[in-house]
Design an enzyme around this catalytic site. Structure first.
Site, PDB file in Angstrom:
ATOM      1  CG  ASN A   9      -1.511   1.116   1.420  1.00 18.45           C
ATOM      2  OD1 ASN A   9      -1.866   2.022   0.651  1.00 18.45           O
ATOM      3  ND2 ASN A   9      -2.239   1.373   2.362  1.00 18.45           N
ATOM      4  CD1 TRP A  10       3.404   0.959  -2.739  1.00 18.95           C
ATOM      5  CD2 TRP A  10       3.609   2.030  -4.713  1.00 18.95           C
ATOM      6  NE1 TRP A  10       4.038   0.035  -3.803  1.00 18.95           N
ATOM      7  CE2 TRP A  10       4.121   0.797  -4.990  1.00 18.95           C
ATOM      8  CE3 TRP A  10       3.253   2.855  -5.807  1.00 18.95           C
ATOM      9  CZ2 TRP A  10       4.562   0.295  -6.200  1.00 18.95           C
ATOM     10  CZ3 TRP A  10       3.812   2.317  -7.101  1.00 18.95           C
ATOM     11  CH2 TRP A  10       4.385   1.088  -7.390  1.00 18.95           C
ATOM     12  CE  LYS A  11       0.004   3.220   4.654  1.00 17.64           C
ATOM     13  NZ  LYS A  11      -0.070   3.603   6.377  1.00 17.64           N
ATOM     14  CG  HIS A  95      -5.895   1.872   5.341  1.00 17.79           C
ATOM     15  ND1 HIS A  95      -5.324   2.787   6.455  1.00 17.79           N
ATOM     16  CD2 HIS A  95      -4.759   1.012   5.457  1.00 17.79           C
ATOM     17  CE1 HIS A  95      -4.121   2.454   6.507  1.00 17.79           C
ATOM     18  NE2 HIS A  95      -3.752   1.457   5.976  1.00 17.79           N
ATOM     19  CD  GLU A  97      -2.675   5.318   6.795  1.00 17.36           C
ATOM     20  OE1 GLU A  97      -2.870   5.372   5.728  1.00 17.36           O
ATOM     21  OE2 GLU A  97      -1.923   4.898   7.662  1.00 17.36           O
ATOM     22  CD  GLU A 167      -3.307  -2.371   7.332  1.00 13.12           C
ATOM     23  OE1 GLU A 167      -2.213  -2.487   6.986  1.00 13.12           O
ATOM     24  OE2 GLU A 167      -3.934  -1.270   7.188  1.00 13.12           O
ATOM     25  N   GLY A 173       2.816   2.415  11.130  1.00  7.61           N
ATOM     26  CA  GLY A 173       3.729   3.743  10.801  1.00  7.61           C
ATOM     27  C   GLY A 173       4.213   3.825  12.212  1.00  7.61           C
ATOM     28  CB  SER A 213       5.590  -1.692  12.094  1.00  8.89           C
ATOM     29  OG  SER A 213       4.916  -0.147  12.319  1.00  8.89           O
ATOM     30  N   GLY A 234       2.790  -1.095   4.269  1.00 14.38           N
ATOM     31  CA  GLY A 234       2.780   0.348   4.077  1.00 14.38           C
ATOM     32  C   GLY A 234       4.381   0.877   3.456  1.00 14.38           C
ATOM     33  N   GLY A 235       4.973   1.303   4.455  1.00 15.18           N
ATOM     34  CA  GLY A 235       6.305   1.973   4.262  1.00 15.18           C
ATOM     35  C   GLY A 235       7.270   1.162   3.548  1.00 15.18           C
TER      36      GLY A 235
HETATM   37  P1  13P Z   1       3.054   0.538   7.659  1.00 15.20           P
HETATM   38  O1  13P Z   1       3.584  -0.801   7.285  1.00 15.20           O
HETATM   39  O2  13P Z   1       3.822   1.797   7.270  1.00 15.20           O
HETATM   40  O3  13P Z   1       3.147   0.462   9.245  1.00 15.20           O
HETATM   41  O4  13P Z   1       1.573   0.716   7.246  1.00 15.20           O
HETATM   42  C1  13P Z   1       0.899  -0.431   7.336  1.00 15.20           C
HETATM   43  C2  13P Z   1      -0.269  -0.006   6.468  1.00 15.20           C
HETATM   44  O5  13P Z   1      -1.099   0.963   6.868  1.00 15.20           O
HETATM   45  C3  13P Z   1      -0.766  -0.744   5.441  1.00 15.20           C
HETATM   46  O6  13P Z   1      -2.121  -0.519   4.851  1.00 15.20           O
END
Ligand code: 13P
Length: 260
Positions: A9-11, A95, A97, A167, A173, A213, A234-235
């Site tokens: 997930n590149w956000k 999600h 966020e 999640e 994050g 994470s 994510g990251g």
């Molecule tokens: P991180 O891997 O950056 O913690 O993010 C997880 C995430 O929200 C994937 O959708």
């Protein structure tokens, strides 16, 4: 055993050039891998370009969000027919966020899940508790509510076309991942609920991914849990070598030795 699924997930990150380079790096890095499904969810602006880069490869395209209506006056929104047109395999729904920043409600999330199923795009329904909820002992109550409302009105046979992502909000994050045991406990609970909502057989086919994470250096321990069917990253999905390493570890999952 369920085939592991690893989705990046590149956000809201990167330019079109970044997206092209990253997609090509992932495509080339996972080319020889078997028995693992890989998905990339770039920002909407890069979906078409990434789709062209991964076309014909095992890497599947996914979107980070969708609207539930097929078309209409919804400024700034993207519909499922648009995503299906770009050959998206996955769409992230609910999600944390989006729940937090965009005030997405359980009702909207349910509409999105059902719209995705109608258009044969697999929804990845995201659930997870906040740190406060975990401290108050509300983890199971929270994820149960999110799962039940997310899948409300979805016929039992359709439940098998959904993916879940657990999640925990406190792990996203932050660099603090849930331990494999913490994640496996919630995954097992979610699978029990799926059995109740659909059937044991259907529930046993639904991939439940862990997100929060995930990094190259904790992926192996997470992937080794039989209840963890892959990761939503994510990251660490923003650099091809690290993401490819996570995919490889998920593909070669090894069950941990358990003391009795
Ligand atoms: P991180 O891997 O950056 O913690 O993010 C997880 C995430 O929200 C994937 O959708």
């Amino acid at each position: 055993m369920r085939t592991p699924v690893v989705i990046g997930n590149w956000k809201m990150q990167g330019t079109l050039a970044d997206a092209r380079a990253l997609a090509a790096g992932v495509r080339d890095g996972v080319r020889r891998l078997k028995d693992v499904h890989v998905g990339l969810c770039p920002p909407f602006t890069a979906l078409a370009a990434v789709g062209e880069i991964v076309a014909g490869s095992p890497v599947k395209l996914g979107a980070q969000n969708c609207h539930w209506e097929d078309a209409g006056a919804h400024t700034g929104e993207i519909s499922l027919p648009m995503l299906a047109d770009l050959k998206c395999t996955y769409v992230l729904v609910g999600h944390s966020e989006r729940r937090r920043e965009m005030r997405e409600t359980d009702d909207w999330i349910n509409l999105k899940v059902r719209a995705a199923l109608r258009h044969h795009v697999s929804p990845v329904l995201c659930v997870g508790e906040t740190g406060d909820e975990r401290r108050q002992g509300l983890t199971f109550t929270t994820v149960e509510g999110q799962l039940r409302s997310g899948l409300a009105g979805v016929p039992a046979e359709e439940v098998g076309r959904v993916l879940l992502a657990y999640e925990p909000v406190w792990a996203i994050g932050t660099g603090v991942n849930a331990t494999p045991a913490q994640a496996a406990e919630v995954h097992g609970y979610l699978r029990g609920l799926l059995s109740e909502l659909a059937s044991k057989e259907i529930a046993s086919t639904v991939p439940i991914l862990y997100g929060g994470s995930v990094k190259a250096d904790n992926a192996q321990a997470l992937a080794a849990e039989s209840e963890i069917d892959g990761m939503l990253v994510g990251g660490a999905s923003l650099q091809a070598p690290g993401f490819v390493s996570i995919v490889k570890q998920a593909a070669h999952r090894v069950a941990p030795a358990r003391s009795k």
